[in-house]
Design a protein around this motif. Sequence first.
Motif, PDB file in Angstrom:
ATOM      1  N   LYS A  62      -9.162   0.931  -5.674  1.00 19.83           N
ATOM      2  CA  LYS A  62      -8.167   1.296  -4.663  1.00 19.83           C
ATOM      3  C   LYS A  62      -8.837   1.935  -3.455  1.00 19.83           C
ATOM      4  O   LYS A  62      -8.464   1.663  -2.311  1.00 19.83           O
ATOM      5  N   MET A  63      -9.855   2.745  -3.701  1.00 16.46           N
ATOM      6  CA  MET A  63     -10.595   3.379  -2.622  1.00 16.46           C
ATOM      7  C   MET A  63     -11.314   2.322  -1.775  1.00 16.46           C
ATOM      8  O   MET A  63     -11.250   2.361  -0.539  1.00 16.46           O
ATOM      9  N   ILE A  64     -11.972   1.363  -2.419  1.00 11.99           N
ATOM     10  CA  ILE A  64     -12.677   0.289  -1.723  1.00 11.99           C
ATOM     11  C   ILE A  64     -11.710  -0.528  -0.878  1.00 11.99           C
ATOM     12  O   ILE A  64     -12.034  -0.929   0.241  1.00 11.99           O
ATOM     13  N   ARG A  65     -10.514  -0.750  -1.377  1.00 11.54           N
ATOM     14  CA  ARG A  65      -9.511  -1.565  -0.673  1.00 11.54           C
ATOM     15  C   ARG A  65      -8.745  -0.788   0.390  1.00 11.54           C
ATOM     16  O   ARG A  65      -7.863  -1.329   1.045  1.00 11.54           O
ATOM     17  N   GLY A  66      -9.065   0.493   0.535  1.00 10.82           N
ATOM     18  CA  GLY A  66      -8.405   1.309   1.547  1.00 10.82           C
ATOM     19  C   GLY A  66      -7.002   1.747   1.168  1.00 10.82           C
ATOM     20  O   GLY A  66      -6.224   2.147   2.027  1.00 10.82           O
ATOM     21  N   GLU A  67      -6.681   1.689  -0.110  1.00  9.39           N
ATOM     22  CA  GLU A  67      -5.361   2.108  -0.581  1.00  9.39           C
ATOM     23  C   GLU A  67      -5.377   3.601  -0.883  1.00  9.39           C
ATOM     24  O   GLU A  67      -6.429   4.197  -1.098  1.00  9.39           O
ATOM     25  N   MET A  68      -4.205   4.199  -0.889  1.00 10.18           N
ATOM     26  CA  MET A  68      -4.097   5.615  -1.224  1.00 10.18           C
ATOM     27  C   MET A  68      -4.459   5.808  -2.700  1.00 10.18           C
ATOM     28  O   MET A  68      -4.037   5.047  -3.562  1.00 10.18           O
ATOM     29  N   THR A  69      -5.267   6.830  -2.957  1.00 15.01           N
ATOM     30  CA  THR A  69      -5.669   7.132  -4.323  1.00 15.01           C
ATOM     31  C   THR A  69      -5.274   8.560  -4.666  1.00 15.01           C
ATOM     32  O   THR A  69      -5.123   9.403  -3.785  1.00 15.01           O
ATOM     33  N   TYR A 181     -18.014  -2.706  -6.001  1.00 13.45           N
ATOM     34  CA  TYR A 181     -18.189  -3.577  -4.833  1.00 13.45           C
ATOM     35  C   TYR A 181     -18.628  -4.970  -5.285  1.00 13.45           C
ATOM     36  O   TYR A 181     -18.188  -5.981  -4.722  1.00 13.45           O
ATOM     37  N   GLU A 184     -15.537  -6.603  -6.545  1.00 12.04           N
ATOM     38  CA  GLU A 184     -14.684  -7.006  -5.437  1.00 12.04           C
ATOM     39  C   GLU A 184     -15.241  -8.254  -4.754  1.00 12.04           C
ATOM     40  O   GLU A 184     -14.483  -9.136  -4.347  1.00 12.04           O
TER      41      GLU A 184
END
Length: 192
Positions: A62-69, A181, A184
């Motif tokens: 989620k962090m890699i995808r720019g989502e709120m964690t 990564y 992903e």
Amino acid sequence: LVFFAIIAINQLFGLITNPIVNDMVATQRINVHGILIVLGVTIISTPVSTIFMAGLFKYYLKMIRGEMTGLSDAFSGFGSHTGQLILLSLVQMSLVMIGYLFCIIPGIYLMVAWYFAIPLVMDRQLDFWSAMELSRRMVSKHWFIVFAAMLVFGLVAALGIIACGIGILVSMPVGTIALMYVYETIFGAQKN
């Protein structure tokens, strides 16, 4: 927090297994009762570690995808996927160990090929066997690259341990993020 929890749990399990292993080494005798205890502890500790790592993988993805964690993401292995993660860890551990019994090379291949099964259960909501198969199928196309990434991560983690153990607090999270990564890159655009 997740790494501290895993370390603490492994230390607790080590309190049970270390005296048994040390006794077998000191006496140079294999104790069937001791081996059964170590095996039993491993059967319990492996799924627990897998569940913790699953949440951490989800958090990093989620962090890699720019989502709120949030902290709940880091511990999300304890949720609807827990049963699949337990089955995954037990089947994966058993088959990898069988692979190691056959000249080590099959065990190494399977360990690398199935590395991304845990994040696949969390990320794609796959059952354990589908996640293992998808991981194996996709990683086999990039096996040497994934192996090299895992090898570098392992060496960096070892250096972190050598640095009075403190370096592991940096090397483990950085290495795990790096492997996410890689996940992903391999699975991000691939949906089958």
